[in-house]
Design an enzyme around this catalytic site. Structure first.
Site, short mmCIF file in Angstrom:
data_model
loop_
_atom_site.label_atom_id
_atom_site.label_comp_id
_atom_site.label_asym_id
_atom_site.label_seq_id
_atom_site.Cartn_x
_atom_site.Cartn_y
_atom_site.Cartn_z
N ASP A 38 0.86 -1.19 0.00
CA ASP A 38 0.00 0.00 0.00
C ASP A 38 0.89 1.24 0.00
OD1 ASP A 38 -2.47 -1.37 0.13
OD2 ASP A 38 -2.30 -1.58 2.30
N ASP A 75 -7.08 -1.32 -4.54
CA ASP A 75 -8.13 -0.95 -3.59
C ASP A 75 -9.05 0.11 -4.21
OD1 ASP A 75 -6.92 -2.61 -1.67
OD2 ASP A 75 -5.77 -0.95 -0.82
#
Length: 155
Positions: free
Chosen positions: A111, A129
């Protein structure tokens, strides 16, 4: 076929950005893009959204494969008839596969998109995401439109 191209592009963007983060940043490094609001932060997540179910890779493998199969099924059966539904499913497919690749090869998800709102740090996320979230939003819009059409046709 067009919808699979959308999914493929999302997977490529996701994996390219994650590769750049892993190659060029140490875990925990953070660079301001818009100081006080948006940062590129090298982060890893071995769980799901907001870090829930840390380390439960077997669970994510099974669930993700079921979700991917379901998305492909609906894309084949219904996606060609409705463009918005097709795009929604394609984005969801690209996002699901993007994070699945990380889980299989890294046992964690990379991330990096880090937003700060005052004292609140929104959970760090990635392109996959975002693709999943936009796909789900479009799916909800499609469902609302379908509900409206159904209601109009029955009145």
């Amino acid at each position: 076929m067009f919808y699979y191209i959308i999914a493929f592009v999302m997977i490529c963007l996701d994996q390219l950005t994650k590769w750049l983060i892993v190659k060029n940043m140490m875990l925990g490094d953070s660079y301001p893009v818009i100081d006080g609001f948006f940062y590129i932060t090298s982060h890893r997540n071995s769980g799901a959204a907001w870090g829930i179910l840390q380390g439960q890779m077997w669970f994510f493998y099974v669930i993700t494969l079921v979700v991917i199969a379901g998305i492909v099924y609906y894309l084949q059966k219904h996606g060609q008839k409705d463009k918005l539904l097709g795009v929604a499913l394609a984005l969801m497919l690209g996002g699901a596969i993007g994070n699945f690749i990380d889980r299989v090869f890294r046992q964690e998800v990379v991330d990096f998109a880090h937003f700060v709102f005052g004292n609140y740090h929104y959970p760090i996320f990635n392109i996959a995401d975002s693709s999943l979230c936009v796909g789900v939003i479009l799916l909800f819009i499609q469902m609302l439109l379908d509900g409206k059409k159904t209601k109009e046709s029955t009145t």
